[in-house]
Structure formats: C-alpha cells, structure tokens
Design a protein around this motif. Structure first.
Motif, PDB file in Angstrom:
ATOM      1  N   UNK A   1       0.886  -1.165   0.000  1.00  0.00           N
ATOM      2  CA  UNK A   1       0.000   0.000   0.000  1.00  0.00           C
ATOM      3  C   UNK A   1       0.920   1.210   0.000  1.00  0.00           C
ATOM      4  N   UNK A   2       1.026   1.858  -1.163  1.00  0.00           N
ATOM      5  CA  UNK A   2       1.882   3.030  -1.308  1.00  0.00           C
ATOM      6  C   UNK A   2       1.010   4.276  -1.289  1.00  0.00           C
ATOM      7  N   UNK A   3       1.405   5.267  -0.522  1.00  0.00           N
ATOM      8  CA  UNK A   3       0.589   6.464  -0.380  1.00  0.00           C
ATOM      9  C   UNK A   3       1.028   7.550  -1.351  1.00  0.00           C
TER      10      UNK A   3
ATOM     11  N   UNK B   1      -3.214  12.130   1.665  1.00  0.00           N
ATOM     12  CA  UNK B   1      -2.637  11.044   0.863  1.00  0.00           C
ATOM     13  C   UNK B   1      -3.571   9.838   0.801  1.00  0.00           C
ATOM     14  N   UNK B   2      -3.640   9.250  -0.395  1.00  0.00           N
ATOM     15  CA  UNK B   2      -4.490   8.076  -0.609  1.00  0.00           C
ATOM     16  C   UNK B   2      -3.616   6.830  -0.708  1.00  0.00           C
ATOM     17  N   UNK B   3      -4.104   5.733  -0.147  1.00  0.00           N
ATOM     18  CA  UNK B   3      -3.390   4.469  -0.207  1.00  0.00           C
ATOM     19  C   UNK B   3      -3.655   3.752  -1.510  1.00  0.00           C
ATOM     20  N   UNK B   4      -2.610   3.479  -2.263  1.00  0.00           N
ATOM     21  CA  UNK B   4      -2.713   2.799  -3.552  1.00  0.00           C
ATOM     22  C   UNK B   4      -2.444   1.309  -3.334  1.00  0.00           C
ATOM     23  N   UNK B   5      -3.404   0.465  -3.681  1.00  0.00           N
ATOM     24  CA  UNK B   5      -3.301  -0.974  -3.465  1.00  0.00           C
ATOM     25  C   UNK B   5      -2.640  -1.630  -4.675  1.00  0.00           C
TER      26      UNK B   5
ATOM     27  N   UNK C   1      10.552   3.942  -0.499  1.00  0.00           N
ATOM     28  CA  UNK C   1       9.120   4.061  -0.223  1.00  0.00           C
ATOM     29  C   UNK C   1       8.345   4.466  -1.478  1.00  0.00           C
ATOM     30  N   UNK C   2       8.962   4.371  -2.638  1.00  0.00           N
ATOM     31  CA  UNK C   2       8.311   4.680  -3.908  1.00  0.00           C
ATOM     32  C   UNK C   2       8.446   3.488  -4.855  1.00  0.00           C
ATOM     33  N   UNK C   3       7.701   3.548  -5.950  1.00  0.00           N
ATOM     34  CA  UNK C   3       7.766   2.504  -6.964  1.00  0.00           C
ATOM     35  C   UNK C   3       9.188   2.355  -7.505  1.00  0.00           C
TER      36      UNK C   3
ATOM     37  N   UNK D   1      18.005   5.340 -21.093  1.00  0.00           N
ATOM     38  CA  UNK D   1      16.649   4.866 -21.347  1.00  0.00           C
ATOM     39  C   UNK D   1      15.711   5.618 -20.406  1.00  0.00           C
ATOM     40  N   UNK D   2      14.636   6.167 -20.942  1.00  0.00           N
ATOM     41  CA  UNK D   2      13.633   6.815 -20.095  1.00  0.00           C
ATOM     42  C   UNK D   2      12.384   5.950 -20.040  1.00  0.00           C
ATOM     43  N   UNK D   3      11.615   6.167 -18.964  1.00  0.00           N
ATOM     44  CA  UNK D   3      10.372   5.422 -18.807  1.00  0.00           C
ATOM     45  C   UNK D   3       9.358   6.290 -18.100  1.00  0.00           C
ATOM     46  N   UNK D   4       8.103   5.878 -18.141  1.00  0.00           N
ATOM     47  CA  UNK D   4       7.009   6.654 -17.551  1.00  0.00           C
ATOM     48  C   UNK D   4       6.100   5.730 -16.760  1.00  0.00           C
ATOM     49  N   UNK D   5       5.621   6.224 -15.636  1.00  0.00           N
ATOM     50  CA  UNK D   5       4.647   5.477 -14.855  1.00  0.00           C
ATOM     51  C   UNK D   5       4.120   6.313 -13.711  1.00  0.00           C
ATOM     52  N   UNK D   6       3.254   5.705 -12.947  1.00  0.00           N
ATOM     53  CA  UNK D   6       2.669   6.328 -11.769  1.00  0.00           C
ATOM     54  C   UNK D   6       2.564   5.273 -10.677  1.00  0.00           C
ATOM     55  N   UNK D   7       2.339   5.718  -9.457  1.00  0.00           N
ATOM     56  CA  UNK D   7       2.122   4.766  -8.382  1.00  0.00           C
ATOM     57  C   UNK D   7       0.947   3.842  -8.718  1.00  0.00           C
TER      58      UNK D   7
END
Length: 449
Positions: A119-121, A129-133, A165-167, A253-259
């Motif tokens: 659960x990452x906030x 902050x919202x908890x991401x499952x 504490x991050x992706x 190399x670059x990449x993109x994403x989100x929690x």
C-alpha cells in the motif's frame, strides 16, 4: 505464484546478493530473516515500516510479502500528521526492532496473485494522501515487462540510491532485483562518487541524480562500462541526456509510470533512445490519448491529450475510497493518468506534464511546460528551470519561468527562448531562485511555485 524467485533458491545463492551501503546479505539470509518476521506478523491486517535505506527495510517488506500481509512503507522524513494519517488509514502496526540475525523457513503457502502486496501512499497534493493498493500480480507483470524491455537478467548488478518508499526505488529497485536474480547495490544516497564506485551494469536514477552525475565528469566517465542507464520519475532534461551521452557513451533509457499504474511506457535496451521521449507501452499495457472534447486524439506526434492506460500493471484501487477509485477511470474502464502527452505514429510517447500544472493555455495556444524548460536549460547560464502558467487577464495564462542561473538577465532568457521556439512560447516573466523546491524523488513541486 513465486513473486521473488531469488528467495526460493532459483538462482542459487550469492553472499553479496543485496548490499546497502557497507552491509550485505545473501538471498538465503534474506529469506531466513524474512521468514522469521513472517511468522511473527502472520494474520496482521497490514504492517508499516519506516522505509530507511537499510537492510531492515528490505527484510520488513519481504517478511510482509511472505506472510501475505500488506506492507505500508512510510517516508523516514514524514511529519507526525502524515505518519498518523497513514497508519490510521491503513490500519497498520508500525514494525520496529527487526532482527537481521533471525532465521526461519519461508511460509510454504504462497498468497494469491490478487492479494495486496504493498500500500503506497500518494503525495497528497490534492488532499490527504491516498493508499494505492498494488497486487502481487501487478508487480510481477510490470517487473517481467521491464526485464523484457531492458534485457534485465541475473547477470546484471543493479545500482541505485533511491528512496525505498516509492515505486522506483522499492518495486523496481529492490523487488526487481529479487525477481530477475540480479545483484543489488544500494548506495544509501545517490551521490555521483557512490555510483561511480559501484561497478554496476544497470543504473537507476532520477533527473536530479543524472544532472549531478553529468556535472561530475570523472564520476560520469566511470559509468562507461555499464550496460544501461535508466532515468525516470520526471522528464530528463535534453541537455542532461546530451551530457551523459558525451561523458559515458550511453544514451539513457527513459520510462514513464505512476504509483497507480507502475511503469507503463519505456524505451527499450535494444531500441532507439530519443531525448525528451519515454518510449512505447511495455508488454501487457495499452495507451490512448483523449482530448478535451472527450474524443480520442490522433497519434500523430503533435496532438496532445490526456494519457489513459489499461493493462496488467494497474492498481486494485484506493484503500477505503471507492468514489476516488471510480473517478480515476473513464466510463469504458481506462485509467485516467491526469498527464498530458503526445503519441507518434510509431507509438513513441512524449509526456507534456500534468494537466493541472504543465499544460499552459496562453493566448489560444496550448503549450507544454517541458518544452520551454528544455529551451531554458539549453542556455549555458541556467542550471535548473521550471515553468508554470499564471493567471492573466488577457492571455488566460502567461508563461512564468523559475530558474536557478548565474550572471544572466531575465530579458536575455526570454529572448533566448523566443529564438529557439515559437515566439508565443517565450516566458513573460522570469523569476530567479537559489534552488527549486523538490520532493524526495527529485520532482519539482510546482504547486509551491
């Protein structure tokens, strides 16, 4: 599902499998310590860990995964209000006193793939902050897709110094090593000299890290023997890309994403690298652009729209927030990233930025802040730049640039941008700062500007 095969002996064992600073453990030792913790926390609704750059943090996360107990990483510098909110919202007990010397067998039963692993906030820029499952299946799918894209194998030694504490630092930077069987060398802090001394084949960094490495030619040249440099969490400025290419011989190399989505778009190790672009969707992910009128925008490299994604890497929802979860998706089930992008005919993505802060509507034009920032960074006196749109009675919004620079006047920078881009993309104001406000991952906090 065996989420982390390195812990079950799939790759044998290595005494230096995971090194953080001056401390290291083998995979067998990690499995033993995680197994002991798993026995202690079995049945808990969730556990939280103060996610310092330490082996204790790694064992805490692995123990939770082994026990099937969701793990909630907490930033070490979080204030009492943030910490209290996260613990209360997640219903998690804060782990303390983790013993790296304990040993017990890992549980024989594997949790289901749909079980929540982490659960990452979120950062809480638009509220609490919202908890991401994040499920085990989503994590596995993403790590396998990135292993394919980056030719990431057990022969690699991964080096990074990113927060756990991050992706980027935790999911990719720790769990990725345990899934692919690569060694991990975490430098505690992402200092150029530490990266240079690590002798890795695969390096992870955020633009701030790469900017500092590019500013230390000796450290940058020490990375020449590496196989791949990866940049993410924010756009890599084009001048930094060019400097790394010159000093290291590598095009990052670059990449993109989100929690909420993990990493959905990336350039490949066996493909081209384009400054300012983040590549194509990884395996299992689809993307599209949606314009302000709700219609899909063409993939012509020019039309901008909100980037929406769907696929195997997406989160399971926000903890205890069904309304927020529903609002995050379009009616037909695509996740709305809130980021504005262009997609070329060949599927290459260029991220313009957040729709709330990086898409500037000025005088009838739609202008991406990143393009103006890269133009400013091309000036030799500019070290950092951030561009925002400020309310303007006539234009709707005017372009305002915040820069860290030496010995240059605002008028010179305005003229410099006007010569390199369309005149309407020039800043109307330039404000000088000693440094830009950034979060722990190096992203500029534009809300503060």
């Amino acid at each position: 599902m065996d989420l982390l095969p390195a812990l079950s002996g799939h790759f044998g064992d290595r005494p230096d499998a995971v090194r953080i600073g001056d401390h290291q453990l083998s995979w067998a030792d990690l499995a033993g310590a995680a197994g002991a913790l798993a026995a202690r926390i079995a049945g808990a609704p969730a556990v939280a860990v103060t996610a310092t750059a330490s082996l204790e943090t790694v064992v805490a996360v692995l123990g939770g995964l082994a026990a099937g107990v969701p793990v909630v990483p907490i930033p070490p510098d979080s204030g009492p209000m943030e910490r209290s909110h996260i613990l209360g919202d997640a219903g998690a007990e804060l782990l303390a006193g983790i013993d790296l010397g304990e040993r017990a067998a890992m549980p024989s039963a594997q949790p289901s793939g749909e079980a929540t692993a982490l659960i990452l906030y979120t950062s809480g820029t638009t509220g609490a902050p919202k908890g991401v499952l994040l499920s085990r299946d989503a994590i596995a799918a993403d790590l396998d897709a990135l292993a394919d894209a980056w030719a990431w194998t057990a022969d690699d030694t991964l080096v990074h110094g990113l927060p756990l504490y991050h992706v980027h630092g935790l999911v990719l930077g720790v769990l990725g090593a345990l899934r692919t069987g690569s060694r991990l060398a975490h430098t505690v802090r992402p200092r150029p000299e530490a990266y240079a001394a690590a002798s890795g084949t695969l390096y992870f960094g955020v633009p701030t890290v790469w900017h500092r490495i590019a500013g230390d030619p000796a450290a940058a040249r020490a990375l020449a023997p590496a196989r791949l440099l990866v940049s993410g969490s924010a756009a890599l400025p084009v001048p930094v890309f060019a400097a790394l290419r010159e000093l290291t011989g590598h095009e990052p190399v670059e990449r993109y994403g989100m929690t909420e989505t993990l990493i959905t778009v990336a350039a490949r190790a066996d493909g081209p690298r384009r400054p300012g672009a983040v590549g194509q969707p990884v395996a299992g992910v689809e993307t599209r652009l949606v314009g302000e009128d709700g219609a899909q925008a063409p993939h012509d490299g020019e039309a901008v729209g909100e980037l929406q994604v769907r696929g195997t890497t997406l989160f399971s929802g926000y903890l205890n927030r069904p309304e927020a979860t529903a609002a995050a998706y379009a009616e037909d089930g695509w996740f709305r990233t809130g980021d504005v992008a262009t997609i070329g005919p060949d599927g290459w993505h260029r991220i313009v930025g957040r729709s709330s802060t990086d898409l500037i509507k000025s005088g009838g034009y739609r202008i991406g802040a990143g393009e103006v920032e890269n133009a400013l960074l091309a000036h030799p006196a500019v070290r950092e730049a951030a561009v925002v749109g400020a309310p303007h009675d006539d234009l709707g919004q005017e372009i305002v640039a915040y820069v860290v620079a030496d010995g240059v006047a605002a008028e010179e920078l305005i003229g410099f941008v006007a010569k390199h881009l369309s005149v309407h993309k020039r800043p109307r104001q330039v404000r000088f700062l000693p440094e830009l406000p950034r979060n722990g991952m190096g992203k500029v906090q534009k809300q503060r500007l």
